[in-house]
Design an enzyme around this catalytic site. Structure first.
Site, short mmCIF file in Angstrom:
data_model
loop_
_atom_site.label_atom_id
_atom_site.label_comp_id
_atom_site.label_asym_id
_atom_site.label_seq_id
_atom_site.Cartn_x
_atom_site.Cartn_y
_atom_site.Cartn_z
N PHE A 116 75.19 17.25 14.01
CA PHE A 116 74.93 18.14 15.12
C PHE A 116 73.84 17.44 15.96
CE2 PHE A 116 77.77 21.78 14.63
CZ PHE A 116 78.49 21.28 13.57
N LYS A 174 85.46 9.66 18.26
CA LYS A 174 84.96 9.86 16.88
C LYS A 174 86.10 10.32 15.98
CE LYS A 174 80.51 8.92 17.15
NZ LYS A 174 79.95 7.76 16.46
N TYR A 192 68.52 4.90 17.34
CA TYR A 192 67.66 6.05 17.00
C TYR A 192 67.85 6.50 15.54
CZ TYR A 192 66.21 11.01 17.22
OH TYR A 192 65.67 12.24 16.99
N ASP A 200 78.25 -8.32 18.54
CA ASP A 200 78.96 -7.16 19.06
C ASP A 200 80.14 -6.86 18.15
OD1 ASP A 200 80.61 -5.47 20.67
OD2 ASP A 200 79.45 -6.16 22.42
N PHE A 244 76.67 3.10 12.02
CA PHE A 244 76.08 3.94 13.07
C PHE A 244 76.47 3.47 14.47
CE2 PHE A 244 72.91 4.25 9.63
CZ PHE A 244 72.63 5.61 9.61
N SER A 291 80.55 13.18 14.51
CA SER A 291 79.79 14.08 15.39
C SER A 291 80.42 15.47 15.43
CB SER A 291 79.79 13.48 16.80
OG SER A 291 79.35 14.43 17.72
N LEU A 296 68.13 16.41 25.73
CA LEU A 296 67.27 17.51 26.16
C LEU A 296 65.81 17.36 25.72
CD1 LEU A 296 67.14 20.24 27.61
CD2 LEU A 296 67.61 21.34 25.42
N ARG A 308 77.24 20.32 32.92
CA ARG A 308 77.66 18.93 32.73
C ARG A 308 79.08 18.94 32.17
NH1 ARG A 308 73.33 15.78 29.00
NH2 ARG A 308 74.55 16.83 27.42
N TYR A 344 84.00 11.16 24.02
CA TYR A 344 83.12 10.80 22.90
C TYR A 344 83.64 11.42 21.60
CZ TYR A 344 78.98 10.72 19.97
OH TYR A 344 78.12 10.55 18.93
N ASN A 375 84.18 0.19 22.64
CA ASN A 375 83.00 0.10 21.76
C ASN A 375 83.15 0.98 20.52
OD1 ASN A 375 80.51 -1.49 22.73
ND2 ASN A 375 81.42 -0.65 24.58
N ASP A 427 80.46 19.67 28.02
CA ASP A 427 79.46 20.34 27.17
C ASP A 427 80.03 21.65 26.60
OD1 ASP A 427 77.25 18.70 27.27
OD2 ASP A 427 76.18 19.83 28.81
#
Ligand code: UFG
Length: 323
Positions: free
Chosen positions: A168, A144, A11, A50, A72, A116, A189, A280, A140, A91, A283
């Site tokens: 963000f 990072k 993305y 990979d 990325f 992040s 979202l 979740r 996650y 990964n 979060d």
């Protein structure tokens, strides 16, 4: 002056590739297409490998000379990072370690890393500066931070200059409408709101008992094309600045999940049915950036700060996708 872009079929990566093309820069994309999309990089220089497979990676990159790496590639679903911790570590940490080692072996001097806001965990202040403590509350964010720490150490011991960009919430899509956020299943979202609005299914809102005015989580949304631009600025910055640097990239404005739903209803002119679910795992209640540092030092300015424009461009991409 070839730039190696890992995750260029994803993305945010594909929006950066679009920017490099517009700026007539030379690049090679490395992606394993596990979450990226081949159609985003059609007819572009692309190596399907990979990052975990260091031997092959090294072999396939052998013939190229790169001036810099923009990294990325990685898995990015916070919830999955809890249930698939080992997969995320392999990964996102081992894959990154491999590409850093290749940077050193190939004498590449400039490295940009997609970090992040998840590295901060639960904010202790109204808006988050880079100096805010880093106490990630999900794997996650932990991964990072592990990569940031590795890069920091490497930059002190080797001639590798590094910028870590702490994103963000990326949102929106390129104005051409052919690149955008596309996951299966969708977890984020804004794309989920769009999908549910069109299908008339019910959106699940994760939690309404957070310590925020309406009880739902607050996030700082930044247009993906503005994010892409920040990477170009970071590369320019490294031509004049050595060492290790960290920048927050956000719009410095928060929207609750309910505010996003209401704004989407208004701009899409579609009814969005939702029901409140359990929160979740992993979060944080509220994430709002202080991006002063990026504005001052990278000379970065956002051009698409309107949340309505972000939702509309995401919608446009989604409509084109269905054709
Ligand atoms: N949400 C819902 N329903 C959905 C999807 C999301 O209620 O169907 C809620 C989430 O619980 C959260 C908010 O909407 O409260 C935003 O969730 P997203 O999944 O869109 O984004 P996240 O904030 O979880 O994560 C994103 C990136 C991460 C990054 C983080 C930094 O995916 O990589 O932003 O802010 F770390």
């Amino acid at each position: 002056m070839t730039i190696l872009v890992t995750g260029g079929a994803g993305y945010i990566g594909s929006h950066f590739i679009r920017l490099l093309e517009n700026k007539k820069k030379d690049f090679v994309i490395v992606d394993n297409l596990s979450t990226g999309h081949e159609k985003f990089i059609k007819d572009k220089k692309f190596i399907n490998v990979d990052l975990k497979d260091k031997e092959n990676l090294k072999k396939l990159l052998n013939d190229y000379n790169f001036s810099s790496i923009v990294h990325f590639a990685g898995l990015s679903i916070v919830k999955d990072s809890q249930s698939l911790a080992e997969n995320y570590y392999e990964n996102n940490v081992i894959g990154s370690k491999n590409i850093v080692e290749i940077a050193l072996e190939k004498n590449i001097r400039h490295f940009i890393f997609s970090s992040s806001a998840a590295v901060y965990g639960n904010p202790e202040e109204e808006s988050i500066k880079e100096s805010h403590p880093t106490k990630p509350i999900n794997n996650y964010g932990k991964n990072k931070l592990q990569v940031e720490n590795l890069l920091k150490q490497v930059s002190q011991e080797y001639p590798l200059d590094v910028v870590c960009l702490r994103y963000f919430n990326a949102a929106g899509a390129d104005k051409k409408g052919d690149l955008g956020e596309l996951r299966d299943p969708e977890t984020h979202l804004i794309p989920n709101i769009i999908k549910k609005a069109i299908s008339k299914d019910t959106l699940e809102v994760f939690g309404n008992n957070f310590k925020t005015p309406d009880g739902t989580c607050i996030r700082d949304y930044i247009h993906v094309s503005d994010l892409a631009e920040a990477h170009a600025k970071a590369l320019e910055f490294l031509t004049e600045n050595k060492g290790f640097h960290v920048f927050n990239l956000g719009n410095e404005r928060g929207f609750s999940n309910l505010e996003i739903i209401n704004t989407a209803q208004e701009v899409l002119k579609l009814k969005i049915n939702y029901r409140i679910q359990e929160p979740r795992e992993g979060d944080p209640a509220k994430l709002i950036a202080d991006s002063t540092r990026a504005k001052n030092l990278l000379k970065w300015t956002q051009s698409k700060t309107d949340i309505k424009e972000m939702i509309l461009s995401a919608y446009q991409f989604y409509q084109n996708e269905k054709i």
